[in-house]
Design an enzyme around this catalytic site. Structure first.
Site, PDB file in Angstrom:
ATOM      1  N   SER A  44      -7.241  -4.931   3.406  1.00  0.00           N
ATOM      2  CA  SER A  44      -5.830  -5.292   3.289  1.00  0.00           C
ATOM      3  C   SER A  44      -5.053  -4.997   4.566  1.00  0.00           C
ATOM      4  O   SER A  44      -4.079  -5.683   4.877  1.00  0.00           O
ATOM      5  CB  SER A  44      -5.195  -4.575   2.093  1.00  0.00           C
ATOM      6  N   LYS A  63      -2.599   4.951  -2.098  1.00  0.00           N
ATOM      7  CA  LYS A  63      -2.578   5.072  -3.556  1.00  0.00           C
ATOM      8  C   LYS A  63      -2.565   6.520  -4.029  1.00  0.00           C
ATOM      9  O   LYS A  63      -2.265   6.799  -5.197  1.00  0.00           O
ATOM     10  CB  LYS A  63      -3.783   4.346  -4.161  1.00  0.00           C
TER      11      LYS A  63
END
Length: 451
Positions: A277, A44
């Site tokens: 994830s 991110k």
């Protein structure tokens, strides 16, 4: 000197690392794009910096302004780093299912964090989407980054992640696999890779409880698909504008449990200490292993670092409370050993008949049955002790020497529980299988399963 002017210049160019153990049953090579090498330990960082730069260029983010965003943690960290370097304030809304460590890191970088309930509709004024939007309206000189609909999100991956993968694989990449959340990482990377080679397969990993998978397959946004889930950082209950479903070839859903277990395997078998994830990506890939061929070159993106999940998936108690551990059960023991017809004896039969049955079938425990009901049990050790003390017992009836019936358990009883039920006096347990017949598990079976 080889130096960087600030920490933001270290974002990107993360390594591609071959997986060797977890994927050994696959016919092809699998490489991990290890994104926790970014300074904020997450992929991110790429889109956070890009969104800030675009907002600055468009005049939406002005000097001394406040960055506002709803985030599961990683985007917030990237934005907070950019804010420190560039001189902005940050206010983030997040959900109550996110790990405390993520929130603490955001606060350490000077951000204000507002925790909102997870299980509310996106339009609910209490949702972390609505709270962020309200703050952006109320606070002067502020800008809501809106990672879900801000196309700078996916553009960051068009410009960086996609080209890096193409270069690192010498253009040989055949599959790109990553989780589906805001849509920026998978869509942006896919847009670049498909431009270079339209045959590259893009696989999105989703979680049960998200509506993205059904939307991709049917074009229908079905809210009946939406229900609470534990996995963090991916899955959605709406369709962010960053998605271009036409560049995604397949969606695969993974359970909360499988993602957590695989993340722990990544640490233990590949020394890759990754987040929730990342485990889900590998679990989803393994579910699709039959679709892979020998010459395929698969890249999985490991989004973030495991340090943010120490109190969750890397905490044994947390895993156990949710039933996430890979535990063997009565059913597993029987399946591994093979199903056999249960040898029983009636209470009116003799001790010598029981001894012959034990010799013939090489068994130590025999349930005693009358009219189809369990009324007792006998064991080799128990009979030996009694016959040794009184040889005349060989002709005695079973009901004169039998012990209490063996414990009866459910097939899903964990092997650790079985070991506490098996004792010197009762060396086996019973459970009914799907056909209604009893199966037996002995102390020896448990020892074999634990070996």
């Amino acid at each position: 000197m080889d130096v960087k002017n600030n920490i933001l210049e270290t974002i990107g160019n993360t390594p591609l690392v071959r997986l060797n153990k977890i994927t050994r049953e696959l016919p092809c090579a699998v490489y991990a794009k290890v994104e926790y090498f970014n300074p904020g330990n997450s992929t991110k960082d790429r889109m956070a910096l890009k969104m800030v730069e675009v907002a600055e260029a468009e005049g939406k983010l002005k000097p001394g302004g406040t960055i506002i965003e709803c985030t599961s943690g990683n985007t917030g960290l990237g934005l907070a780093m950019a804010a420190v370097i560039k001189g902005y304030k940050c206010i983030f809304s997040t959900t109550d299912k996110q790990s405390q460590s993520k929130m603490d890191i955001l606060k350490a970088l000077g951000a204000e964090v507002i925790v909102c309930p997870t299980n509310v509709e996106p339009e609910d004024p209490r949702s972390y989407y609505s709270v962020a939007a309200r703050l952006a309206r109320e606070i002067p000189n502020s800008f809501l980054m809106n990672q879900y609909d801000n196309l700078a999100n996916r553009q960051a991956h068009v410009e960086t992640t996609g080209p890096e993968l193409w270069r690192q694989t010498d253009g040989k990449i055949t599959h790109f696999v990553t989780t589906a959340g805001t849509g920026g990482t998978i869509t942006g990377t896919a847009m670049y890779l498909k431009q270079m080679n339209p045959d590259i397969q893009i696989w999105a990993i989703d979680v049960f409880g998200s509506l993205l998978t059904k939307y991709h397959r049917t074009g229908e946004m079905d809210m009946n698909e939406v229900h609470p889930y534990i996995s963090e950082g991916f899955g959605e209950d709406f369709i962010p504008k960053n998605y271009d479903m036409s560049v995604i070839d397949h969606f695969e859903q993974v359970t909360d449990r499988d993602g957590a277990i695989m993340a722990r395997k990544l640490a233990r078998e590949e020394a890759l200490f990754c987040g929730y994830s990342s485990g889900s990506v590998l679990a989803g890939l393994m579910q699709q292993k039959d679709k892979l061929k020998k010459d395929d070159v698969v890249v999985v993106l490991l989004c973030d670092h495991g340090s943010r999940y120490v109190a969750k998936i890397y905490n044994d108690q947390w895993m156990a409370e949710r039933g996430f551990f890979e535990v063997k059960t009565f059913r597993d023991v029987v399946s591994a050993r093979g199903r056999k017809k249960l040898i029983t004896i009636e209470p009116t039969q003799s001790v010598s008949e029981a001894v012959e049955l034990m010799k013939k079938y090489d068994i130590e425990h025999i349930p005693v049955v009358k009219d189809g009901e369990l009324v007792g049990s006998i064991s080799e050790s128990g009979l030996f002790q009694q016959v040794f003390q009184n040889p005349e017992l060989k002709t005695a009836r079973i009901d004169s020497v039998m012990d209490a019936p063996l414990p009866i358990v459910a097939q899903e009883t964990a092997i650790e529980k079985l070991s506490t039920l098996i004792s010197k006096e009762q060396g086996a347990v019973l459970a009914k299988d799907e056909s209604g017949h009893y199966q037996i598990v002995t102390k020896y079976d448990v020892l074999q399963a634990l070996a």
